[in-house]
Structure formats: C-alpha cells, structure tokens
Design an enzyme around this catalytic site. Structure first.
Site, PDB file in Angstrom:
ATOM      1  N   HIS A  60       0.926  -1.012  -0.099  1.00  0.00           N
ATOM      2  CA  HIS A  60       0.156  -0.518  -0.234  1.00  0.00           C
ATOM      3  C   HIS A  60       1.012   1.903   0.312  1.00  0.00           C
ATOM      4  CE1 HIS A  60       0.435  -0.904   4.405  1.00  0.00           C
ATOM      5  NE2 HIS A  60       0.192   0.622   4.477  1.00  0.00           N
ATOM      6  N   HIS A  62       1.051   3.868   2.411  1.00  0.00           N
ATOM      7  CA  HIS A  62       1.057   4.280   3.717  1.00  0.00           C
ATOM      8  C   HIS A  62       2.905   4.642   3.881  1.00  0.00           C
ATOM      9  CE1 HIS A  62      -1.921   3.859   5.891  1.00  0.00           C
ATOM     10  NE2 HIS A  62      -2.615   5.526   5.710  1.00  0.00           N
ATOM     11  N   ASP A  64       5.395   4.173   5.511  1.00  0.00           N
ATOM     12  CA  ASP A  64       6.371   3.340   6.324  1.00  0.00           C
ATOM     13  C   ASP A  64       6.377   2.654   5.637  1.00  0.00           C
ATOM     14  OD1 ASP A  64       3.041   2.986   7.080  1.00  0.00           O
ATOM     15  OD2 ASP A  64       4.355   1.415   8.151  1.00  0.00           O
ATOM     16  N   HIS A  65       6.153   2.798   3.965  1.00  0.00           N
ATOM     17  CA  HIS A  65       6.009   1.420   3.032  1.00  0.00           C
ATOM     18  C   HIS A  65       6.437   1.641   1.644  1.00  0.00           C
ATOM     19  CE1 HIS A  65       4.029  -1.403   5.641  1.00  0.00           C
ATOM     20  NE2 HIS A  65       3.902  -0.514   5.808  1.00  0.00           N
ATOM     21  N   HIS A 139      -7.372  -2.574   5.918  1.00  0.00           N
ATOM     22  CA  HIS A 139      -6.253  -1.270   6.329  1.00  0.00           C
ATOM     23  C   HIS A 139      -6.853  -0.163   6.366  1.00  0.00           C
ATOM     24  CE1 HIS A 139      -2.621  -0.235   7.847  1.00  0.00           C
ATOM     25  NE2 HIS A 139      -2.051   0.783   6.613  1.00  0.00           N
TER      26      HIS A 139
HETATM   27 ZN   LIG Z   1       2.955   0.556   8.009  1.00  0.00          ZN
HETATM   28 ZN   LIG Z   2      -0.177   1.400   6.701  1.00  0.00          ZN
END
Ligand SMILES: [Zn+2]
Ligand SMILES: [Zn+2]
Length: 251
Positions: A60, A62, A64-65, A139
């Site tokens: 996804h 976000h 942090d990814h 999510h």
């Molecule tokens: Zn995450």
């Molecule tokens: Zn996430």
C-alpha cells in the site's frame, strides 16, 4: 528462496528497526516487497546490491512502505540502472507520477513501469519463475497481501491489516506467513494486528501454515515478544519467528 528483512518497523522511529521492506531472492534474482524509509541504506548493511532490484511489490502507499522507492530509483540511476517495474494497489500510478513529477531531472532519465493490481489478480513478474497472487487486506487505504509461490517454497506477506479470512485463505498450507503485528496482546486496535487478534483468526480458519514470522512492530511491542510467541505457537506445526532488521530466512 532467501528472504531478507530489510526493515521491520513502522512510521515511528525506533532503535534497530527501519520502516518496512522485505527482499526475496528467487533463482538468484531479487524482488523487493515494500520500501519504507531506511530500507535503501539496509542494502549495503545486508551485503546486497540495490542495482539488482528491478521489481518492487507495494502492499500500500503509506509512507512507511514507500518512502524509499524514489530514492532507490535514483540510486539505481546513479549506478546506470534505469528500468524498474512497480506493482501496487489501486492508486499506485497516480501516487508514483505525482512523486516522481516533483523531480524532473530524474523523471526523463528512468523507465518505470507501474502496474496496478486488483485483489484476486494472479501474475508472474517478468524475469521471474514464480506465481504471485494478491488479496485485499483490511487497512485504512487500499492494501494488498501477496502470496509468492516458487519451486522451492511459498510464503504470504500480509501488508498492513487486521487479521482477516482472506489472508488466512491466501496463506493456506504455505510454508511461511509473514504477518504484521503492530501492537501487543490485549490492545484494541483497528487496521492493524495484535497477537490476540491473529490467534483468534488462526483458531477460526486454521490455515495450516508452516511457520509465522511477525513483523511491522510499533515501539509498543517491545517487551511483549515472548507473550506474542506464547499466544500463537499452539496454532502452528512450525515456529513463531519475530522478524529483525537484516534477518534472513531460507525456504
Ligand atoms: Zn505500515
Ligand atoms: Zn499502513
């Protein structure tokens, strides 16, 4: 198949864990799954070359990814490698062109093919000898969980999610389930997983996975590691593994 955890953390900085990233080496060629902040710098620390990576799966969008994806593309370009294929959920194309659009000097130098996937899609990335299937995770934004099936084994990567039946079904009889475990047992949380909620789902759907590797730990998980293993080990033939940055697993 060799799986290297480059990053096992989340959006909040913590000692020893950068954001999410897993490198899978299949038949000598690597594929990266997620590329959060700090992942790029883990390549030399893991003894790996970033220029070998031309295929990235995103669970996804976000930060942090995905935060190190454009830095990875830039680093590859600086070393003369300009082609890249990026697979991700709905919205990946728009997100990528917006971010890369802020860097005109790179935009025209690289050749990045973005492929958006719908849940249920099965595909084989170019140059790989494996099959990949994805399902929708639960999510706050569109998120995909992936199953990678190759000759020497198969594993599932959950992405960020609440434990759910779709991922249990996806993981059925796989060798390894890499599942997020953001928070400790007993915390009430949506969009993420605790050992308690994962245990409930394993109990209900019994996917018969070989082992489970937990990752994506908030700092709140520190000190609850043994409890996490204790909660889950009764549902598996194999082990409950707690991922650490730079840890390698062989399938
Ligand atoms: Zn995450
Ligand atoms: Zn996430």
């Amino acid at each position: 198949m060799e799986i290297t955890f480059l990053g096992t953390g989340v959006a909040i900085p913590q000692m020893g864990r950068v954001q999410s990233g897993v490198l899978v080496r299949l038949e000598e060629k690597p594929m990266l799954i997620d590329c959060g902040s700090g992942v790029l710098n883990r390549f030399p620390e893991a003894g790996l070359s970033h220029t070998e990576v031309d295929t990235v799966l995103l669970s996804h969008l976000h930060l942090d990814h995905v935060a190190d994806l454009v830095p990875l593309i830039k680093a590859n370009w600086l070393r003369g490698k300009t082609d890249m294929r990026v697979y991700g959920p709905e919205g990946t194309d728009d997100w990528f062109s917006t971010v890369l659009g802020a860097y005109e000097y790179i935009q025209d130098e690289v050749d990045v093919d973005v492929v958006e996937l719908s849940p249920g899609k099965e595909f084989t990335p170019e140059g790989f000898d494996c099959e990949i299937t994805c399902v929708a995770a639960i999510h706050s934004v569109p998120t995909l969980a992936y199953r990678v099936t190759a000759e020497d084994g198969e594993f599932v990567y959950s992405g960020d999610t609440e434990p759910c039946r779709e991922i249990m079904d996806l993981a059925a009889e796989s060798d390894l389930l890499i599942h997020e475990c953001s928070f400790p047992p007993g915390i009430n949380v949506t969009n993420h997983t605790t050992p308690t909620t994962l245990a409930e789902m394993l109990d209900e759907y019994n996917p018969e996975v070989g082992s489970i590797c937990l990752t994506h730990f908030y700092p709140d998980m520190r000190g609850h590691e043994r409890e996490a293993i204790y909660r889950l080990k009764g549902y598996l033939e194999g082990e409950v593994i707690l991922a650490e940055d730079l840890m390698k697993l062989e399938l």
